[in-house]
Every structure is written in C-alpha cells, then in structure tokens.
Design a protein around this motif. Structure first.
Motif: not given
Length: 308
Positions: A29-53
């Motif tokens: 997601p960092y290859d474009s100018d769309i996503f500006h959250e840190s990798p810490l945020g990316l990992a957190t949101y990925n975990y939440l959306l995977t386990h607690f959607p």
C-alpha cells in the motif's frame, strides 16, 4: 457540518481498510499515495479486521473507556503531586485562590473522564471509528507511566507513538524534564536516568523501524508516513513556551501544539486535550475558556468552508 465531519472520520476508516485490502492482495500500500498510516497501524488494523470484523464498534468503545479511565488516574496523580509541591512553597494570601485544594482531587479526575467520554469530538471519533482512538490510548498510557516514574515503559510507548506519528518524537523533551526534576537531588544520578530513558526511546524506535522494514519488505513506508509530514513547508511552528518549572503542563501544551500544526488533525485529538483541562480548573477564572474554544471552532469552520 456534523455530517461532513463524521464523513471525514468514515473516510479515515475506509482509507485504513483500503490499505489492509491492498496488503492482503499482495500489493504494497505504500507504493502509491493512498495509504499514509504507519506499518504499526497497518498491522493493527489487519489484525482487527481479520479476527474481530463484527466487533469493531465494541473495540473502539472499550478503547475509549480505557483512555478515559487512565486519564482520570493521571489527573489524580498529578493533583496529588502538585499539592505536595505547593505545600513546600510559601504562597501569599493574595494568591490563595490559585492554590490547589484537596477537594479538587475528589471531583477533577471524574470530570476529566466525563469530559473525554461525553465530548462531541470523542463521540464523533468513536462513532466514525477514527484511528485516532488508539493513538489517544497510547498517549494516555505514556502520560500515566511518566507521572508514576515508570520511565522505561514511558520511553517504549513514546517510541511507538513517534514511529506511528512523527510529531510525538518532540514529547521526549517534557519526558526528560520530568525525569530530571523528580529524580532526587543527586545531579549525576539525574543525568544518568535522563540519558537511560532517552537511549531506551532511541533503541526502541530503531527496533520498530527495522521491524517495519521487515514487515513491509522495503523502505517505501518511510516516505509514505514520515516523508509526507516533513514535506509540508507551511506548518512550521514559531511559537515558544517557557514552562521549565512544570514539565507536565508543558507536555499538555505540547499536545495542544501538535494538534494545531499536524498535517492531518482529527477531532479526536481535540477531545483528548480538552478532557485534561479540569486539572487546571483552579485557574479558569483568569480567562473564559469556553469562549476561546467556541471562537476557535467557529473560525476553523469558517476557514474550511470559505478559504480551503
């Protein structure tokens, strides 16, 4: 106006979801100018959306309740320490109205928690599932560990905050000041504690950056997160505060400044520092706080609608 602000918070959530979806599809997601959250945020949101959607509203609500509870405890501890310090100082009778009283400890922490939870800014941020909710929770714990003297934990949390949002790296200054002023009378020992905490912060930040590099597979995230912040030339703060005698108040003012000058401020940022105002309620009669914040909110809304 409310719908527009609420829509901005919803867009922030959708931006995070979009970044996670790109990540799951094998696209950085960092290859474009769309996503500006840190990798810490990316990992957190990925975990939440995977386990607690289906539990996301509850997760955000619990996080807000935890933040309010921690802020109340921070206010209580700060008032205790401030009253003890004022006892050691000679205060003239003319300034007695400015002195903290033990009765303040009974109601100020509760008011801080209520202000944070009931603030329209907090309600909109939680209802819109703004990612600033997690940031506020980290800041609250950073303040808690700072005032309790758990400076190793405070330094590690500050490293997490700084790697997530670059602005918070400046909070190392009030942290160092607070450590120096509350570490006894031995100057050498004070300096050792300060440098130990600063080094802990630096090492933790470096470890997190290396973990981000391994997690994303490239250094592209550096520009997408920190580069877009540093490349904004018109938001350089030029206001100086001299608050060396009260580093905790300096920390509060610093959070206020960060919110004003950050590239993408959120209403949840405002809710956080507004909730802490009752700590200094014994000084409120010197100025009309409500009018000040009402005026600034109206002006910012006017600028947004008519200038930007």
């Amino acid at each position: 106006m409310i719908n527009e602000v609420f829509g901005e918070k919803r867009y922030e959530q959708l931006n995070a979801v979009e970044g996670v979806n790109l990540w799951r599809q094998g696209t950085n997601p960092y290859d474009s100018d769309i996503f500006h959250e840190s990798p810490l945020g990316l990992a957190t949101y990925n975990y939440l959306l995977t386990h607690f959607p289906d539990w996301l509203p509850l997760v955000f609500a619990i996080c807000d309740l935890l933040t309010a509870t921690v802020l109340a405890f921070v206010a209580e501890q700060y008032l205790y320490k401030s009253i003890e310090m004022e006892k050691k100082q000679k205060v003239p009778e003319s300034a007695s109205s400015l002195v903290l009283k033990w009765s303040d400890v009974n109601w100020v922490p509760l008011l801080v928690a209520i202000l944070y939870l009931m603030s329209p800014f907090s309600v909109l941020s939680c209802g819109g599932r703004s990612t600033v909710i997690f940031q506020n929770c980290l800041i609250a714990h950073f303040m808690l560990f700072t005032i309790l003297g758990c400076w190793t934990f405070a330094s590690i949390i500050l490293a997490m905050l700084s790697c997530h949002t670059l602005y918070h790296v400046t909070l190392v200054v009030p942290l160092a000041m607070y450590i120096y002023q509350t570490s006894g009378n031995n100057k050498t020992w004070k300096i050792i504690k300060v440098w130990t905490s600063v080094c802990t912060f630096a090492v933790a930040a470096a470890v997190l950056i290396m973990m981000f590099r391994k997690f994303t597979g490239s250094w592209q995230f550096l520009w997408s997160t920190y580069g877009c912040i540093l490349s904004v030339p018109d938001l350089t703060p030029n206001i100086a505060f001299r608050l060396r005698k009260d580093p905790f108040f300096f920390l509060f003012i610093h959070l206020f400044i960060i919110t004003i000058f950050k590239s993408y401020p959120c209403i949840g940022d405002v809710a956080f520092y507004l909730a802490l105002l009752p700590i200094w309620s014994h000084l409120f009669y010197l100025f009309n706080t409500g009018q000040v914040f009402l005026l600034t909110d109206i002006l910012s809304a006017y600028v947004k609608e008519n200038i930007i």
